[in-house]
Design an enzyme around this catalytic site. Sequence first.
Site, PDB file in Angstrom:
ATOM      1  N   SER A 223      80.125  42.044  74.364  1.00 37.03           N
ATOM      2  CA  SER A 223      79.800  40.629  74.317  1.00 37.03           C
ATOM      3  C   SER A 223      80.494  39.870  75.440  1.00 37.03           C
ATOM      4  O   SER A 223      81.518  40.289  75.969  1.00 37.03           O
ATOM      5  CB  SER A 223      80.219  40.041  72.973  1.00 37.03           C
ATOM      6  OG  SER A 223      81.633  39.993  72.901  1.00 37.03           O
ATOM      7  N   GLU A 246      78.527  44.620  81.327  1.00 32.58           N
ATOM      8  CA  GLU A 246      77.173  44.317  80.868  1.00 32.58           C
ATOM      9  C   GLU A 246      77.343  43.454  79.640  1.00 32.58           C
ATOM     10  O   GLU A 246      77.959  43.868  78.654  1.00 32.58           O
ATOM     11  CB  GLU A 246      76.432  45.610  80.522  1.00 32.58           C
ATOM     12  CG  GLU A 246      74.955  45.338  80.265  1.00 32.58           C
ATOM     13  CD  GLU A 246      74.357  46.313  79.280  1.00 32.58           C
ATOM     14  OE1 GLU A 246      74.508  47.515  79.465  1.00 32.58           O
ATOM     15  OE2 GLU A 246      73.757  45.825  78.295  1.00 32.58           O
ATOM     16  N   CYS A 283      70.448  45.823  74.018  1.00 33.78           N
ATOM     17  CA  CYS A 283      70.667  44.809  75.047  1.00 33.78           C
ATOM     18  C   CYS A 283      69.382  44.453  75.754  1.00 33.78           C
ATOM     19  O   CYS A 283      69.272  43.399  76.364  1.00 33.78           O
ATOM     20  CB  CYS A 283      71.713  45.283  76.042  1.00 33.78           C
ATOM     21  SG  CYS A 283      71.454  46.976  76.565  1.00 33.78           S
ATOM     22  N   GLU A 374      70.993  34.279  72.869  1.00 30.05           N
ATOM     23  CA  GLU A 374      70.702  35.649  72.475  1.00 30.05           C
ATOM     24  C   GLU A 374      70.948  35.838  70.974  1.00 30.05           C
ATOM     25  O   GLU A 374      72.027  35.506  70.475  1.00 30.05           O
ATOM     26  CB  GLU A 374      71.586  36.637  73.246  1.00 30.05           C
ATOM     27  CG  GLU A 374      71.235  38.102  72.939  1.00 30.05           C
ATOM     28  CD  GLU A 374      72.182  39.102  73.595  1.00 30.05           C
ATOM     29  OE1 GLU A 374      73.336  38.725  73.914  1.00 30.05           O
ATOM     30  OE2 GLU A 374      71.774  40.264  73.789  1.00 30.05           O
TER      31      GLU A 374
END
Lengths: 507, 507
Positions: A223, A246, A283, A374
């Site tokens: 995160s 990422e 993701c 998200e």
Amino acid sequence: MSRTLTTTDPRTGTRTDTGIEPTPDDAVDAIVERAVGALEQLEQHPRTWRADLLDALAASLDERRDVLVDTAAAETGLSAVRLNGELTRTTYQLRLFADAVREGGFLEAAIDHAGETPMGPQPDVRRMLVPIGPVAVFGSSNFPFAFSVPGGDTASALAAGNPVIVKAHSAHPLTSRASYEALRVGAERAGAPQGTLGIVYGQAAGSRLVGHPGVAAVGFTGSLGAATHLRAVIDERERPIPFYGELQSVNPLIVAEEALRVRGEAIATGLAGSVTGSAGQLCTKPGVAFVPAGAGADVFAAQVVAAMKDAAPGVLLNDRVLSSFRAAEKELSEAPAVESLLGSAEDLGGEGLAVEARVLRVHAAQLTPAHTVEAFGPLVLLVDYDDTAQLLGALEAVPDSLTATLHVEDDDLPTVAGILPQIAATAGRIVFNGYPTGVRVSWAQHHGGPWPATNSFHTSVGITAIRRFLRPLAWQSAPESLLPDELRDGYRGVPRRVDGVLEVAQA
Amino acid sequence: MSRTLTTTDPRTGTRTDTGIEPTPDDAVDAIVERAVGALEQLEQHPRTWRADLLDALAASLDERRDVLVDTAAAETGLSAVRLNGELTRTTYQLRLFADAVREGGFLEAAIDHAGETPMGPQPDVRRMLVPIGPVAVFGSSNFPFAFSVPGGDTASALAAGNPVIVKAHSAHPLTSRASYEALRVGAERAGAPQGTLGIVYGQAAGSRLVGHPGVAAVGFTGSLGAATHLRAVIDERERPIPFYGELQSVNPLIVAEEALRVRGEAIATGLAGSVTGSAGQLCTKPGVAFVPAGAGADVFAAQVVAAMKDAAPGVLLNDRVLSSFRAAEKELSEAPAVESLLGSAEDLGGEGLAVEARVLRVHAAQLTPAHTVEAFGPLVLLVDYDDTAQLLGALEAVPDSLTATLHVEDDDLPTVAGILPQIAATAGRIVFNGYPTGVRVSWAQHHGGPWPATNSFHTSVGITAIRRFLRPLAWQSAPESLLPDELRDGYRGVPRRVDGVLEVAQA
């Protein structure tokens, strides 16, 4: 109060004590120091040995497949089918990196011979990439193998020739330990130096690790919040190091007019599968889908809802993922002009961490950044757009992502060609007539995107992931005996650029 | 009080008003917005056009050679010979990047066709590098051409396909303006879109520039202090961007035993030339030289002193360089156990910014980080070492650098082979039997080093400098008409990796 780590089965909510102690500071330091020592020894092993090491790690993981999958299922709630596939992908990836190490192109070997040039006589200069040093790896909760202890960061850092220290994930400590044990046995069989691999447990140990002067880079999947914490520790270091993260991704999917007309139902079904697979905890899950407004969009929405209603309730990975999903779901469903087509913001209240799939809908004219946070879980927001100009405007409300997906037919191509540059500027991978989940592990793959998808140009999928853990080194007028094999004149075992001309390897 | 920028002739100390106004915030914003607009248009030009653009810039600089060299001489105090050589290097570099753009290997084109794999059927994935967006360039005072407005950062960012906005250097604003004008005319001739190039003046404009959301990366050559200031501005951005900084370098030089015996005098003379060239104001100037202790070292020291005494007094670039050099000189000469062999910490008191060369000496047993601060000017510290173990210990007091230099004869090779890994870990380029100044501009070159030499793996010299301003983009199952030429099946004009196999280009 026990200081040992616990683990929770998300299918039942049962929490158990793992008996694993958090790694104390002095033990973290000792692990890093062993890794620093291993680096020099690794440099003395030939490149082909490193490829064999990666193969040995893959073999050792394969041998322990059953226990690894069972352990991961109990800690993640992911299905055995999914976890078996993920483990296969993980060992495939290790072997693909082994192939790349043998092939040697990743070294970027280059030779400029001494001689006369338009700048006068110039010395011999040779260059290739060399390992940067011990790499700390932080995996994600949603891929307990492929993006965790034995995942792409570990594989690419080892392929580059670096020792690796993993931080066990707090949501799957037993899977982390079992994976690490498999790697350790594999490394031992390959004759790897002590310190080539290490593992630490607990958040404090993770912070200690990235702050240690012996660590040369950090690979991270997780995160933005956890990344921000680690970033702050790294910023306190005397010597800065690269931090490859990422972080998050909304992954817009766009259906063009003709595609909707010709195969709307197939796209609706495919989208539903991509949103609900692994309970939406990928993701690359498409979080926002743009559909041409009108009667076709209504039908499409009904088809998505029908397909997602049929999906089994998803079990989320852990409490933290559940509470994040609930918060995002609430924020999105309460955003202006949002219509809820499937599910509700209420908890199912069932066993463990199960949640139902959610479908929301809004018109593109209303889309704001409040609609595009998200939601890591089985949720998709359908967005109706009137025309291309409105679509482009609405896309500006979507954060840059790992992927952008386009469903197009031939008749849509002229329109799509016009907007492709803007879409390409916001993503690392453009998917046509497919779904962004299920990332192919291959030479040409790229898994990364503009901020906030990733904080660097590369992450851990695809062969160029190796480059993140290498640095260039140039040798000027070096005696041949002091050059690495790959830079000697007679060597032809790797691709090289000689006096500006690319030469392929010769067997 | 005039708000216009001033410039000073370091040869005389005369300060003149340039008439150039610092660029106000709204003008900076407009320049960045034009650059953002230019990016899209640049993407529509073929790769070969970009190569022609770089050639046109080189030609335009060459046409203005006399005025550029005269202007730079008056602002930097560097000799016309040196500046002519630097301008030649600068245009050579632009043309070399043009060659690289035509060759196309920098795109890293890769294709994995769809098909059956050990992971099941997989989609077509293609990948290449694409421009990241407008690049801000901050040049250095010591290279008014090669590391300033028309330098390696500008050349490599344009080669990558990005618009460039330079920040004029406060120590050579007129040279910056004249160079920019030459580039502007060249770009116009090549038909470059408006906004492909821009320039801003003044420190506030520089800060505004790197904080602007439209800027995608920063290339910087200069002091750690200035870099820290810009870094702080960048850290305040909502969206982080890469900051490629070349910062400082001490550049150790090591003379091995046999080399000292066989050709000590030649090395002493060469070292003196490398230390005093351009008044020692080169990022690769050898600042610390290790020599085997004993009678040979005494002779060597005397030879260095004799050669440096003969050198003409150096004129430093500006007041800031002078005061930094004075401060470093004082710190070094007052460090424990340092002996002064040539020069003194007193100012010469002559015209302008002239300084005399300095030679200091200390024994390796006494070496500490206080002895190895960078002195940007004509100063070298000679260090006597008793044996290899002591040398290695003393090297730990030297900050990691752009270069490390070794003077060796055949008999020294076994010893040197043993210590090379430790030396290689501390530098980006290892120079044998030469001097680190005079960086060859070529395909295999690398100019960078571990922190604090640079804050990233690459800087602006060598073809891989282009990569800093590119990001990977993957196309999955893309219709051929939407692919860039270089990724279409039939295209063979660039090297590509197809299904894992590297293929060279075909004419």
